[in-house]
Write a protein that holds these residues in place. Structure first.
Motif, PDB file in Angstrom:
ATOM      1  N   SER A   1      83.644  41.513  66.171  1.00  0.00           N
ATOM      2  CA  SER A   1      82.799  41.311  67.382  1.00  0.00           C
ATOM      3  C   SER A   1      81.545  41.106  66.637  1.00  0.00           C
ATOM      4  CB  SER A   1      82.536  42.881  68.067  1.00  0.00           C
ATOM      5  OG  SER A   1      82.390  43.790  66.933  1.00  0.00           O
ATOM      6  N   ALA A   2      80.956  41.383  65.397  1.00  0.00           N
ATOM      7  CA  ALA A   2      79.924  41.056  64.787  1.00  0.00           C
ATOM      8  C   ALA A   2      79.759  39.413  64.612  1.00  0.00           C
ATOM      9  CB  ALA A   2      79.646  41.759  63.715  1.00  0.00           C
ATOM     10  N   ASP A   3      80.839  38.832  64.412  1.00  0.00           N
ATOM     11  CA  ASP A   3      81.096  37.535  64.269  1.00  0.00           C
ATOM     12  C   ASP A   3      80.596  36.681  65.537  1.00  0.00           C
ATOM     13  OD1 ASP A   3      81.201  37.499  61.580  1.00  0.00           O
ATOM     14  OD2 ASP A   3      83.638  37.206  61.534  1.00  0.00           O
ATOM     15  N   ALA A   4      81.504  37.370  66.367  1.00  0.00           N
ATOM     16  CA  ALA A   4      81.288  36.974  68.044  1.00  0.00           C
ATOM     17  C   ALA A   4      80.008  36.773  68.335  1.00  0.00           C
ATOM     18  CB  ALA A   4      82.333  37.413  69.136  1.00  0.00           C
ATOM     19  N   ALA A   5      79.246  37.952  68.154  1.00  0.00           N
ATOM     20  CA  ALA A   5      77.840  38.225  68.493  1.00  0.00           C
ATOM     21  C   ALA A   5      76.894  37.226  67.794  1.00  0.00           C
ATOM     22  CB  ALA A   5      77.271  39.680  68.473  1.00  0.00           C
ATOM     23  N   ARG A   6      77.064  37.030  66.707  1.00  0.00           N
ATOM     24  CA  ARG A   6      76.227  36.138  65.768  1.00  0.00           C
ATOM     25  C   ARG A   6      76.540  34.527  66.328  1.00  0.00           C
ATOM     26  NH1 ARG A   6      77.814  32.817  62.090  1.00  0.00           N
ATOM     27  NH2 ARG A   6      79.689  33.732  61.632  1.00  0.00           N
ATOM     28  N   LEU A   7      77.810  34.278  66.740  1.00  0.00           N
ATOM     29  CA  LEU A   7      78.100  32.903  67.299  1.00  0.00           C
ATOM     30  C   LEU A   7      77.549  32.756  68.401  1.00  0.00           C
ATOM     31  CD1 LEU A   7      81.682  32.427  65.893  1.00  0.00           C
ATOM     32  CD2 LEU A   7      79.688  31.448  65.189  1.00  0.00           C
ATOM     33  N   ASP A   8      77.581  33.878  69.536  1.00  0.00           N
ATOM     34  CA  ASP A   8      76.930  33.591  70.753  1.00  0.00           C
ATOM     35  C   ASP A   8      75.274  33.653  70.638  1.00  0.00           C
ATOM     36  OD1 ASP A   8      79.297  34.023  71.999  1.00  0.00           O
ATOM     37  OD2 ASP A   8      78.934  36.167  72.576  1.00  0.00           O
ATOM     38  N   ALA A   9      74.718  34.265  69.722  1.00  0.00           N
ATOM     39  CA  ALA A   9      73.404  34.163  69.300  1.00  0.00           C
ATOM     40  C   ALA A   9      72.985  32.833  68.955  1.00  0.00           C
ATOM     41  CB  ALA A   9      72.707  35.428  68.476  1.00  0.00           C
ATOM     42  N   GLU A  10      73.720  32.304  67.976  1.00  0.00           N
ATOM     43  CA  GLU A  10      73.608  30.911  67.483  1.00  0.00           C
ATOM     44  C   GLU A  10      73.890  30.005  68.590  1.00  0.00           C
ATOM     45  OE1 GLU A  10      76.330  28.520  64.518  1.00  0.00           O
ATOM     46  OE2 GLU A  10      75.244  29.931  63.293  1.00  0.00           O
ATOM     47  N   ALA A  11      74.773  29.903  69.307  1.00  0.00           N
ATOM     48  CA  ALA A  11      74.917  29.407  70.498  1.00  0.00           C
ATOM     49  C   ALA A  11      73.749  29.193  71.407  1.00  0.00           C
ATOM     50  CB  ALA A  11      76.170  29.314  71.182  1.00  0.00           C
ATOM     51  N   GLU A  12      73.335  30.187  71.595  1.00  0.00           N
ATOM     52  CA  GLU A  12      72.138  30.556  72.649  1.00  0.00           C
ATOM     53  C   GLU A  12      70.859  29.710  72.062  1.00  0.00           C
ATOM     54  OE1 GLU A  12      69.989  31.197  75.844  1.00  0.00           O
ATOM     55  OE2 GLU A  12      72.155  31.205  75.643  1.00  0.00           O
ATOM     56  N   GLU A  13      70.759  29.880  70.785  1.00  0.00           N
ATOM     57  CA  GLU A  13      69.340  29.474  70.215  1.00  0.00           C
ATOM     58  C   GLU A  13      69.604  27.927  69.960  1.00  0.00           C
ATOM     59  OE1 GLU A  13      67.145  29.316  65.994  1.00  0.00           O
ATOM     60  OE2 GLU A  13      69.167  30.555  66.011  1.00  0.00           O
TER      61      GLU A  13
ATOM     62  N   VAL B   1      68.113  22.525  72.578  1.00  0.00           N
ATOM     63  CA  VAL B   1      68.671  21.564  73.287  1.00  0.00           C
ATOM     64  C   VAL B   1      67.920  21.272  74.577  1.00  0.00           C
ATOM     65  CG1 VAL B   1      70.873  20.066  74.284  1.00  0.00           C
ATOM     66  CG2 VAL B   1      70.757  21.140  71.913  1.00  0.00           C
ATOM     67  N   ILE B   2      67.849  22.282  75.366  1.00  0.00           N
ATOM     68  CA  ILE B   2      67.267  22.009  76.728  1.00  0.00           C
ATOM     69  C   ILE B   2      65.695  21.730  76.497  1.00  0.00           C
ATOM     70  CG2 ILE B   2      66.366  23.442  78.503  1.00  0.00           C
ATOM     71  CD1 ILE B   2      69.172  24.900  78.334  1.00  0.00           C
ATOM     72  N   ALA B   3      65.080  22.314  75.719  1.00  0.00           N
ATOM     73  CA  ALA B   3      63.634  21.680  75.237  1.00  0.00           C
ATOM     74  C   ALA B   3      63.557  20.531  74.666  1.00  0.00           C
ATOM     75  CB  ALA B   3      63.194  22.887  74.047  1.00  0.00           C
ATOM     76  N   ALA B   4      64.385  20.022  73.907  1.00  0.00           N
ATOM     77  CA  ALA B   4      64.641  18.699  73.348  1.00  0.00           C
ATOM     78  C   ALA B   4      64.728  17.510  74.552  1.00  0.00           C
ATOM     79  CB  ALA B   4      65.558  18.421  72.408  1.00  0.00           C
ATOM     80  N   SER B   5      65.704  18.124  75.588  1.00  0.00           N
ATOM     81  CA  SER B   5      65.988  17.260  76.736  1.00  0.00           C
ATOM     82  C   SER B   5      64.963  17.143  77.582  1.00  0.00           C
ATOM     83  CB  SER B   5      67.174  17.734  77.410  1.00  0.00           C
ATOM     84  OG  SER B   5      66.975  18.979  78.160  1.00  0.00           O
ATOM     85  N   ARG B   6      63.856  18.035  77.744  1.00  0.00           N
ATOM     86  CA  ARG B   6      62.741  17.861  78.654  1.00  0.00           C
ATOM     87  C   ARG B   6      62.071  16.754  77.927  1.00  0.00           C
ATOM     88  NH1 ARG B   6      61.406  23.592  78.125  1.00  0.00           N
ATOM     89  NH2 ARG B   6      63.219  24.816  79.212  1.00  0.00           N
TER      90      ARG B   6
END
Length: 187
Positions: free
Chosen positions: A18-30, A35-40
């Motif tokens: 669950s800690a790995d999943a949370a870390r991956l989720d946080a990384e994906a969100e970052e 990417v959204i900022a760069a796309s703008r």
């Protein structure tokens, strides 16, 4: 003799699933936020380039011109498919581009029910000016990056493009694959 106490599990320093999943989720969100900022930024660059050259044209119309620049002559139905719009939307867009003198539309001599499109000289010149302006602005942005940050950018951007499966990146290959390229009726 007292009964032995049950053995307690050894403390683990390895992260749990669950800690790995949370870390991956946080990384994906970052990454998503970055990417959204760069796309703008990457939308603003061609918007500024287009506005400096022709403030009456939309980005969708510019994209149609760029597809035609890559793989003309092209059937109207194929242009619609590459742009991801329905044929009637593509037809209205072509109507405006033709009225502006940027696109030439002719019946396909091999199938009169089909319309074949190509850029006019003015259309090609407009695309070249916008691309030159955009390239100069992107080059200036990239030049501001430290060399170490620039090094990983190419691979990351190519991977993101592949993951997105963007057809317009290589519209010519997509048009060739679908049989949308035709003999040039205007030659």
């Amino acid at each position: 003799m007292p009964s032995p106490e049950p053995a307690l599990p050894e403390p683990s320093h390895a992260p749990s699933a669950s800690a790995d999943a949370a870390r991956l989720d946080a990384e994906a969100e970052e990454v998503t936020v970055a990417v959204i900022a760069a796309s703008r930024l990457l939308i603003a660059v061609p918007t500024r380039a287009l506005a400096s050259i022709d403030d009456s044209m939309t980005l969708s119309q510019l994209r149609a011109l760029m597809v035609l620049e890559s793989c003309q002559p092209l059937k109207l139905a194929a242009l619609a498919a590459i742009l991801g719009v329905n044929p009637s939307t593509a037809m209205r867009m072509v109507d405006k581009l033709e009225a502006a003198g940027l696109v030439d539309r002719r019946p396909n001599p091999h199938n009169r029910r089909e319309v074949v499109l190509r850029l006019t000289t003015d259309g090609r010149a407009l695309v070249e000016r916008v691309l030159a302006h955009r390239r100069a602005e992107v080059r200036e942005l990239v030049a501001r990056l430290p060399a170490a940050e620039r090094a990983g950018l190419v691979g990351a951007l190519r991977a993101l493009t592949r993951a997105g499966g963007e057809l317009a990146v290589d519209a010519f290959d997509e048009a060739r694959r679908t049989g949308a390229l035709v003999e040039d009726p205007l030659a």
